[in-house]
Design a protein around this motif. Sequence first.
Motif, PDB file in Angstrom:
ATOM      1  N   ARG A 241       0.129 -11.762   5.644  1.00  5.78           N
ATOM      2  CA  ARG A 241       1.187 -10.806   5.306  1.00  5.78           C
ATOM      3  C   ARG A 241       0.781  -9.970   4.093  1.00  5.78           C
ATOM      4  O   ARG A 241       1.057  -8.761   4.043  1.00  5.78           O
ATOM      5  CB  ARG A 241       2.505 -11.533   5.028  1.00  5.78           C
ATOM      6  N   SER A 242       0.127 -10.589   3.109  1.00  9.03           N
ATOM      7  CA  SER A 242      -0.360  -9.825   1.959  1.00  9.03           C
ATOM      8  C   SER A 242      -1.312  -8.732   2.407  1.00  9.03           C
ATOM      9  O   SER A 242      -1.265  -7.604   1.908  1.00  9.03           O
ATOM     10  CB  SER A 242      -1.070 -10.763   0.966  1.00  9.03           C
ATOM     11  N   PHE A 243      -2.196  -9.047   3.362  1.00  8.92           N
ATOM     12  CA  PHE A 243      -3.104  -8.039   3.891  1.00  8.92           C
ATOM     13  C   PHE A 243      -2.333  -6.916   4.584  1.00  8.92           C
ATOM     14  O   PHE A 243      -2.700  -5.748   4.493  1.00  8.92           O
ATOM     15  CB  PHE A 243      -4.089  -8.667   4.880  1.00  8.92           C
ATOM     16  N   SER A 244      -1.257  -7.262   5.291  1.00 12.66           N
ATOM     17  CA  SER A 244      -0.473  -6.238   5.976  1.00 12.66           C
ATOM     18  C   SER A 244       0.152  -5.264   4.979  1.00 12.66           C
ATOM     19  O   SER A 244       0.140  -4.048   5.187  1.00 12.66           O
ATOM     20  CB  SER A 244       0.616  -6.895   6.826  1.00 12.66           C
ATOM     21  N   ILE A 245       0.700  -5.802   3.884  1.00  9.14           N
ATOM     22  CA  ILE A 245       1.288  -4.947   2.852  1.00  9.14           C
ATOM     23  C   ILE A 245       0.207  -4.086   2.201  1.00  9.14           C
ATOM     24  O   ILE A 245       0.358  -2.865   2.038  1.00  9.14           O
ATOM     25  CB  ILE A 245       2.001  -5.803   1.789  1.00  9.14           C
ATOM     26  N   TYR A 246      -0.896  -4.718   1.844  1.00  6.15           N
ATOM     27  CA  TYR A 246      -2.027  -4.016   1.222  1.00  6.15           C
ATOM     28  C   TYR A 246      -2.549  -2.915   2.143  1.00  6.15           C
ATOM     29  O   TYR A 246      -2.762  -1.765   1.714  1.00  6.15           O
ATOM     30  CB  TYR A 246      -3.104  -5.051   0.908  1.00  6.15           C
ATOM     31  N   ASN A 247      -2.738  -3.226   3.415  1.00  8.64           N
ATOM     32  CA  ASN A 247      -3.246  -2.235   4.366  1.00  8.64           C
ATOM     33  C   ASN A 247      -2.303  -1.047   4.504  1.00  8.64           C
ATOM     34  O   ASN A 247      -2.733   0.105   4.607  1.00  8.64           O
ATOM     35  CB  ASN A 247      -3.457  -2.876   5.739  1.00  8.64           C
ATOM     36  N   THR A 248      -1.008  -1.324   4.529  1.00  7.35           N
ATOM     37  CA  THR A 248      -0.033  -0.248   4.671  1.00  7.35           C
ATOM     38  C   THR A 248      -0.081   0.691   3.473  1.00  7.35           C
ATOM     39  O   THR A 248      -0.052   1.922   3.621  1.00  7.35           O
ATOM     40  CB  THR A 248       1.384  -0.827   4.833  1.00  7.35           C
ATOM     41  N   VAL A 249      -0.190   0.116   2.276  1.00 12.49           N
ATOM     42  CA  VAL A 249      -0.220   0.925   1.049  1.00 12.49           C
ATOM     43  C   VAL A 249      -1.461   1.813   1.009  1.00 12.49           C
ATOM     44  O   VAL A 249      -1.371   3.025   0.764  1.00 12.49           O
ATOM     45  CB  VAL A 249      -0.160   0.017  -0.197  1.00 12.49           C
ATOM     46  N   TRP A 250      -2.643   1.217   1.258  1.00 13.01           N
ATOM     47  CA  TRP A 250      -3.842   2.055   1.155  1.00 13.01           C
ATOM     48  C   TRP A 250      -3.933   3.049   2.308  1.00 13.01           C
ATOM     49  O   TRP A 250      -4.516   4.133   2.153  1.00 13.01           O
ATOM     50  CB  TRP A 250      -5.111   1.232   0.993  1.00 13.01           C
ATOM     51  N   ALA A 251      -3.352   2.709   3.465  1.00 14.13           N
ATOM     52  CA  ALA A 251      -3.374   3.654   4.583  1.00 14.13           C
ATOM     53  C   ALA A 251      -2.503   4.871   4.286  1.00 14.13           C
ATOM     54  O   ALA A 251      -2.851   6.001   4.668  1.00 14.13           O
ATOM     55  CB  ALA A 251      -2.904   2.966   5.860  1.00 14.13           C
ATOM     56  N   ILE A 252      -1.376   4.666   3.612  1.00 12.20           N
ATOM     57  CA  ILE A 252      -0.547   5.803   3.199  1.00 12.20           C
ATOM     58  C   ILE A 252      -1.340   6.707   2.253  1.00 12.20           C
ATOM     59  O   ILE A 252      -1.325   7.937   2.364  1.00 12.20           O
ATOM     60  CB  ILE A 252       0.751   5.305   2.525  1.00 12.20           C
ATOM     61  N   ALA A 253      -2.071   6.075   1.327  1.00  9.44           N
ATOM     62  CA  ALA A 253      -2.898   6.850   0.405  1.00  9.44           C
ATOM     63  C   ALA A 253      -3.979   7.622   1.145  1.00  9.44           C
ATOM     64  O   ALA A 253      -4.253   8.794   0.839  1.00  9.44           O
ATOM     65  CB  ALA A 253      -3.539   5.923  -0.634  1.00  9.44           C
ATOM     66  N   SER A 254      -4.604   6.976   2.139  1.00  3.90           N
ATOM     67  CA  SER A 254      -5.674   7.650   2.885  1.00  3.90           C
ATOM     68  C   SER A 254      -5.135   8.802   3.725  1.00  3.90           C
ATOM     69  O   SER A 254      -5.873   9.730   4.065  1.00  3.90           O
ATOM     70  CB  SER A 254      -6.424   6.650   3.770  1.00  3.90           C
ATOM     71  N   ALA A 255      -3.844   8.741   4.068  1.00  4.38           N
ATOM     72  CA  ALA A 255      -3.220   9.871   4.759  1.00  4.38           C
ATOM     73  C   ALA A 255      -2.980  11.033   3.802  1.00  4.38           C
ATOM     74  O   ALA A 255      -3.152  12.202   4.154  1.00  4.38           O
ATOM     75  CB  ALA A 255      -1.901   9.428   5.394  1.00  4.38           C
ATOM     76  N   LEU A 256      -2.604  10.698   2.568  1.00  4.27           N
ATOM     77  CA  LEU A 256      -2.333  11.743   1.587  1.00  4.27           C
ATOM     78  C   LEU A 256      -3.611  12.429   1.108  1.00  4.27           C
ATOM     79  O   LEU A 256      -3.607  13.624   0.796  1.00  4.27           O
ATOM     80  CB  LEU A 256      -1.593  11.148   0.384  1.00  4.27           C
ATOM     81  N   GLY A 257      -4.724  11.681   1.055  1.00  9.32           N
ATOM     82  CA  GLY A 257      -5.962  12.205   0.509  1.00  9.32           C
ATOM     83  C   GLY A 257      -6.406  13.531   1.106  1.00  9.32           C
ATOM     84  O   GLY A 257      -6.678  14.493   0.369  1.00  9.32           O
ATOM     85  N   PRO A 258      -6.513  13.647   2.449  1.00  9.95           N
ATOM     86  CA  PRO A 258      -6.950  14.928   3.026  1.00  9.95           C
ATOM     87  C   PRO A 258      -6.020  16.086   2.697  1.00  9.95           C
ATOM     88  O   PRO A 258      -6.481  17.221   2.503  1.00  9.95           O
ATOM     89  CB  PRO A 258      -6.949  14.638   4.539  1.00  9.95           C
ATOM     90  N   LEU A 259      -4.705  15.827   2.638  1.00 14.07           N
ATOM     91  CA  LEU A 259      -3.769  16.898   2.284  1.00 14.07           C
ATOM     92  C   LEU A 259      -3.940  17.310   0.828  1.00 14.07           C
ATOM     93  O   LEU A 259      -3.885  18.505   0.489  1.00 14.07           O
ATOM     94  CB  LEU A 259      -2.331  16.441   2.534  1.00 14.07           C
ATOM     95  N   VAL A 260      -4.154  16.318  -0.047  1.00 11.84           N
ATOM     96  CA  VAL A 260      -4.415  16.624  -1.455  1.00 11.84           C
ATOM     97  C   VAL A 260      -5.678  17.464  -1.573  1.00 11.84           C
ATOM     98  O   VAL A 260      -5.722  18.457  -2.308  1.00 11.84           O
ATOM     99  CB  VAL A 260      -4.542  15.318  -2.273  1.00 11.84           C
ATOM    100  N   GLY A 261      -6.718  17.074  -0.822  1.00 15.60           N
ATOM    101  CA  GLY A 261      -7.963  17.834  -0.849  1.00 15.60           C
ATOM    102  C   GLY A 261      -7.781  19.249  -0.355  1.00 15.60           C
ATOM    103  O   GLY A 261      -8.297  20.204  -0.961  1.00 15.60           O
ATOM    104  N   ALA A 262      -7.051  19.409   0.755  1.00 14.26           N
ATOM    105  CA  ALA A 262      -6.819  20.753   1.295  1.00 14.26           C
ATOM    106  C   ALA A 262      -6.031  21.611   0.306  1.00 14.26           C
ATOM    107  O   ALA A 262      -6.336  22.796   0.107  1.00 14.26           O
ATOM    108  CB  ALA A 262      -6.073  20.650   2.616  1.00 14.26           C
ATOM    109  N   GLY A 263      -5.039  21.001  -0.318  1.00 15.75           N
ATOM    110  CA  GLY A 263      -4.251  21.739  -1.304  1.00 15.75           C
ATOM    111  C   GLY A 263      -5.083  22.190  -2.485  1.00 15.75           C
ATOM    112  O   GLY A 263      -4.938  23.324  -2.977  1.00 15.75           O
TER     113      GLY A 263
END
Length: 397
Positions: free
Chosen positions: A127-149
């Motif tokens: 379960r800790s891995f599931s929470i951790y994975n969800t958090v970093w995956a949200i960040a990895s989604a934001l990264g390309p948009l931050v870069g494009a901006g």
Amino acid sequence: MRSNFAVLLTASFIGDIVSPIFALYLPLFAYELGANVMEVGLVGGVSYASYSFMPFLIGRYSDRVKRRKDFLTASLAVLAACSFVYVFVSSPVQLIALRVLEGIGWATVWPVIDVEVSEEIHGESSRSFSIYNTVWAIASALGPLVGAGMIILFAQVRYIFAITALLMVLAATLNAALMKQGEPVSARVQPLEAEPIAHSTGRRFASSIWILVVVMIFVSAVRGVLFTFYPPLAESRGASDLIVGVVGFSFGGSRAFAFSLTTREAFRRFLLEERNILTIFACAMAVCAVAGSLPVLAGSTVLLGLLAFVVAAFSNSVAMVICQVELIARAEPHRRGSAAGVFESSIGIGLALGPVVSGFASRGSLSTPFLIVPFGFIAALSTMLALHRRERMRGHT
């Protein structure tokens, strides 16, 4: 000992904003600097050459010395320095050389965080891995948009790396100030065999390791091909940097959705049920292979890119969750560093092989690398089934 979970989540969140920016925009930067397709492939994959073996070495070493805070802080600082120097490079060759050093930095970050998360004392490790994975995956989604901006704001790709350097400095500073260092908490963690999902002992872990490695190499290779060759292909077809960012965002968004599903016990049980794993792996690789071939088709570059990234991300995430738990969380406590190293090295091998092999086989075409993916799938599936057949024969002897 106080939990480091919040610090780890913060470091991984910042790291996974930066990581997809590097993965998407460094190949595009190389293309704009005049790199040919082979050089673009090297820029996309060479950072993972060191990542393909160093995580295993770092993981084993961290098992012995327990100085994980120092490892993590130093590697974040190395990544900050690489990002800053990217601003000033003037040739693809310089990018290739710097990406090797960057790979060394990432090779320390993720195995250390993986082990620390697996030893999280609040609740079961899966379960800790599931929470951790969800958090970093949200960040990895934001990264390309931050870069494009940032590209839109600064009008040049190179200047976004000054901002990513500041983010990595922030991560290193927070880690140095807040992470508690000491003996791992594994001695006080309830053995994973006592969790609701019962599995057999270390013998099964050892016999299954190569199947897990093969799966992670293939799905990571497809990811590497998409992130390396889609941005220059899209630009060559007239797509804007914003489009590249949106498509990159879709990969992270799809992963975040998949990982959020694994926080539900019923879905996690289904994935980790022993009789389901091989079938799930085969389906995940097949779907990933189809997705990785989509950009070569004639049609809307944007729609094909979105579909390819979303589907590949979801299948990649399903395979990753199973491999994380089976390789790391179910390893003996004193071997979790080594297990995390094997996991991350498998990812590194795939991320290196996909872009580099596809780049060399491209014959100068930005479309050809996507045609290499089905051949990789045939090789990976055949290898996985052969390993499974060998395990069954051993089980009958």
